[in-house]
Scaffold this motif. Sequence first.
Motif, PDB file in Angstrom:
ATOM      1  N   ARG A 187       3.758   8.501   0.816  1.00 58.45           N
ATOM      2  CA  ARG A 187       4.199   7.567   1.849  1.00 58.45           C
ATOM      3  C   ARG A 187       4.064   6.149   1.302  1.00 58.45           C
ATOM      4  NH1 ARG A 187       5.778  11.701   3.120  1.00 58.45           N
ATOM      5  NH2 ARG A 187       5.638  12.755   5.110  1.00 58.45           N
ATOM      6  N   GLY A 188       5.109   5.349   1.472  1.00 63.40           N
ATOM      7  CA  GLY A 188       5.077   3.967   1.032  1.00 63.40           C
ATOM      8  C   GLY A 188       5.871   3.776  -0.235  1.00 63.40           C
ATOM      9  N   PRO A 189       5.804   2.615  -0.815  1.00 65.18           N
ATOM     10  CA  PRO A 189       4.901   1.521  -0.477  1.00 65.18           C
ATOM     11  C   PRO A 189       5.385   0.708   0.716  1.00 65.18           C
ATOM     12  CG  PRO A 189       6.228   0.891  -2.364  1.00 65.18           C
ATOM     13  CD  PRO A 189       6.601   2.315  -2.013  1.00 65.18           C
ATOM     14  N   TYR A 190       4.400   0.128   1.418  1.00 67.90           N
ATOM     15  CA  TYR A 190       4.649  -0.733   2.570  1.00 67.90           C
ATOM     16  C   TYR A 190       3.939  -2.064   2.346  1.00 67.90           C
ATOM     17  CZ  TYR A 190       5.964   3.603   4.882  1.00 67.90           C
ATOM     18  OH  TYR A 190       6.555   4.784   5.206  1.00 67.90           O
ATOM     19  N   PRO A 191       4.555  -3.170   2.751  1.00 69.97           N
ATOM     20  CA  PRO A 191       3.878  -4.462   2.642  1.00 69.97           C
ATOM     21  C   PRO A 191       2.702  -4.526   3.610  1.00 69.97           C
ATOM     22  CG  PRO A 191       6.055  -4.712   3.653  1.00 69.97           C
ATOM     23  CD  PRO A 191       5.903  -3.274   3.294  1.00 69.97           C
ATOM     24  N   VAL A 192       1.606  -5.093   3.152  1.00 69.62           N
ATOM     25  CA  VAL A 192       0.436  -5.250   4.009  1.00 69.62           C
ATOM     26  C   VAL A 192      -0.145  -6.648   3.845  1.00 69.62           C
ATOM     27  CG1 VAL A 192      -0.254  -2.827   4.190  1.00 69.62           C
ATOM     28  CG2 VAL A 192      -1.045  -4.163   2.250  1.00 69.62           C
ATOM     29  N   ALA A 193      -0.811  -7.095   4.887  1.00 67.56           N
ATOM     30  CA  ALA A 193      -1.497  -8.382   4.859  1.00 67.56           C
ATOM     31  C   ALA A 193      -2.901  -8.166   4.319  1.00 67.56           C
ATOM     32  CB  ALA A 193      -1.529  -8.968   6.265  1.00 67.56           C
ATOM     33  N   GLY A 194      -3.706  -9.159   4.464  1.00 66.34           N
ATOM     34  CA  GLY A 194      -5.109  -9.024   4.086  1.00 66.34           C
ATOM     35  C   GLY A 194      -5.358  -9.264   2.608  1.00 66.34           C
ATOM     36  N   SER A 195      -6.632  -9.324   2.293  1.00 68.74           N
ATOM     37  CA  SER A 195      -7.079  -9.454   0.910  1.00 68.74           C
ATOM     38  C   SER A 195      -8.514  -8.968   0.883  1.00 68.74           C
ATOM     39  CB  SER A 195      -6.999 -10.915   0.464  1.00 68.74           C
ATOM     40  OG  SER A 195      -8.034 -11.675   1.059  1.00 68.74           O
ATOM     41  N   ILE A 229       0.845  -1.193   0.000  1.00 74.40           N
ATOM     42  CA  ILE A 229       0.000   0.000   0.000  1.00 74.40           C
ATOM     43  C   ILE A 229       0.880   1.242   0.000  1.00 74.40           C
ATOM     44  CG2 ILE A 229      -0.212   0.189   2.518  1.00 74.40           C
ATOM     45  CD1 ILE A 229      -3.217   0.923   1.952  1.00 74.40           C
ATOM     46  N   ALA A 230       0.396   2.261  -0.662  1.00 71.54           N
ATOM     47  CA  ALA A 230       1.083   3.556  -0.678  1.00 71.54           C
ATOM     48  C   ALA A 230       0.023   4.648  -0.586  1.00 71.54           C
ATOM     49  CB  ALA A 230       1.899   3.709  -1.955  1.00 71.54           C
ATOM     50  N   TRP A 231       0.358   5.700   0.098  1.00 68.30           N
ATOM     51  CA  TRP A 231      -0.518   6.860   0.163  1.00 68.30           C
ATOM     52  C   TRP A 231       0.102   7.908  -0.747  1.00 68.30           C
ATOM     53  CZ3 TRP A 231       0.492   3.746   4.258  1.00 68.30           C
ATOM     54  CH2 TRP A 231      -0.617   3.126   4.818  1.00 68.30           C
ATOM     55  N   VAL A 249      -7.984   4.356  14.721  1.00 66.20           N
ATOM     56  CA  VAL A 249      -6.771   4.766  14.020  1.00 66.20           C
ATOM     57  C   VAL A 249      -7.193   5.255  12.648  1.00 66.20           C
ATOM     58  CG1 VAL A 249      -6.183   2.539  12.961  1.00 66.20           C
ATOM     59  CG2 VAL A 249      -4.373   4.171  13.483  1.00 66.20           C
ATOM     60  N   THR A 250      -6.501   6.247  12.147  1.00 65.87           N
ATOM     61  CA  THR A 250      -6.724   6.749  10.796  1.00 65.87           C
ATOM     62  C   THR A 250      -5.366   6.853  10.118  1.00 65.87           C
ATOM     63  OG1 THR A 250      -7.802   8.452   9.460  1.00 65.87           O
ATOM     64  CG2 THR A 250      -6.644   9.204  11.429  1.00 65.87           C
ATOM     65  N   CYS A 251      -5.353   6.680   8.850  1.00 67.12           N
ATOM     66  CA  CYS A 251      -4.065   6.638   8.170  1.00 67.12           C
ATOM     67  C   CYS A 251      -4.057   7.542   6.949  1.00 67.12           C
ATOM     68  CB  CYS A 251      -3.762   5.202   7.753  1.00 67.12           C
ATOM     69  SG  CYS A 251      -2.038   4.981   7.397  1.00 67.12           S
ATOM     70  N   VAL A 306      -7.858  -0.654  -2.401  1.00 68.99           N
ATOM     71  CA  VAL A 306      -8.957  -0.511  -1.444  1.00 68.99           C
ATOM     72  C   VAL A 306      -8.451  -0.964  -0.083  1.00 68.99           C
ATOM     73  CG1 VAL A 306     -11.262  -1.298  -0.801  1.00 68.99           C
ATOM     74  CG2 VAL A 306     -10.717  -0.943  -3.204  1.00 68.99           C
ATOM     75  N   ALA A 307      -8.583  -0.090   0.912  1.00 73.05           N
ATOM     76  CA  ALA A 307      -8.154  -0.432   2.270  1.00 73.05           C
ATOM     77  C   ALA A 307      -8.964   0.389   3.269  1.00 73.05           C
ATOM     78  CB  ALA A 307      -6.661  -0.152   2.449  1.00 73.05           C
ATOM     79  N   PRO A 308      -9.169  -0.136   4.471  1.00 74.67           N
ATOM     80  CA  PRO A 308      -9.889   0.615   5.497  1.00 74.67           C
ATOM     81  C   PRO A 308      -8.951   1.620   6.161  1.00 74.67           C
ATOM     82  CG  PRO A 308      -9.265  -1.523   6.352  1.00 74.67           C
ATOM     83  CD  PRO A 308      -8.808  -1.480   4.933  1.00 74.67           C
ATOM     84  N   THR A 309      -8.918   2.841   5.681  1.00 73.29           N
ATOM     85  CA  THR A 309      -7.974   3.809   6.235  1.00 73.29           C
ATOM     86  C   THR A 309      -8.398   4.305   7.612  1.00 73.29           C
ATOM     87  OG1 THR A 309      -9.069   5.615   5.056  1.00 73.29           O
ATOM     88  CG2 THR A 309      -7.168   4.587   3.988  1.00 73.29           C
ATOM     89  N   TYR A 310      -9.647   4.142   7.965  1.00 75.65           N
ATOM     90  CA  TYR A 310     -10.108   4.502   9.304  1.00 75.65           C
ATOM     91  C   TYR A 310     -10.686   3.247   9.944  1.00 75.65           C
ATOM     92  CZ  TYR A 310     -12.380   6.980  13.130  1.00 75.65           C
ATOM     93  OH  TYR A 310     -12.747   7.413  14.375  1.00 75.65           O
ATOM     94  N   ARG A 311     -10.166   2.895  11.095  1.00 71.07           N
ATOM     95  CA  ARG A 311     -10.669   1.743  11.844  1.00 71.07           C
ATOM     96  C   ARG A 311     -11.124   2.240  13.212  1.00 71.07           C
ATOM     97  NH1 ARG A 311      -5.229  -1.180  10.673  1.00 71.07           N
ATOM     98  NH2 ARG A 311      -5.541  -1.847   8.535  1.00 71.07           N
TER      99      ARG A 311
END
Length: 185
Positions: A80-88, A62-64, A127-129, A108-113
Amino acid sequence: AVQKLVELLQHETSEWFGVDEDGRPRSRQAVLALALSQAVRTMRQDIGDDGRLWQWGRLHQIAWLHPLGVFRPLRRLLNRGPYPVAGSGHTINAQSFEPRLPLRTVVVAPTYRMIVDVADWDRSLFVTCPGQSGLPGQRFYDNLMHIWLEGELVPMAFSRAKVEQSDPIFRLHLRPRSRSSPEGK
């Protein structure tokens, strides 16, 4: 889609498996062997021959990207990034990519949890990213990014007592104007 795939793989043959080079229907075993062969070829092309480096996070990143981050002098400041992320797209940590190669960029990612405890609002977490601010160069521009990447959350003070107990970096005091003061007119 995943449910249909699991259902299809329970059968030795299916019209969904297509045909081989000779025009004969493919078997489940042939489809799985072809998929494995293509996956290995992709990993070798994208990551290299060393299988120890074949990790999901090397392909799933993921990259912002800031809209002005397309300009070379601003990339390091804004992006910012890219950074390795888990999930699918099929996990709780839903982070999806376009279903075409290369797989690298999560789109697509949940930037606010947030987890809310309605029995005790002060136990809520969030958290928000990438951070609390949209202002590049400010320390809050990406201050929550690594917390988000680790899947962690931070406390969300809700009640007045909890907010006042928190350790503020800044404090804004609002005072009503007096009706008799010149500013109050």
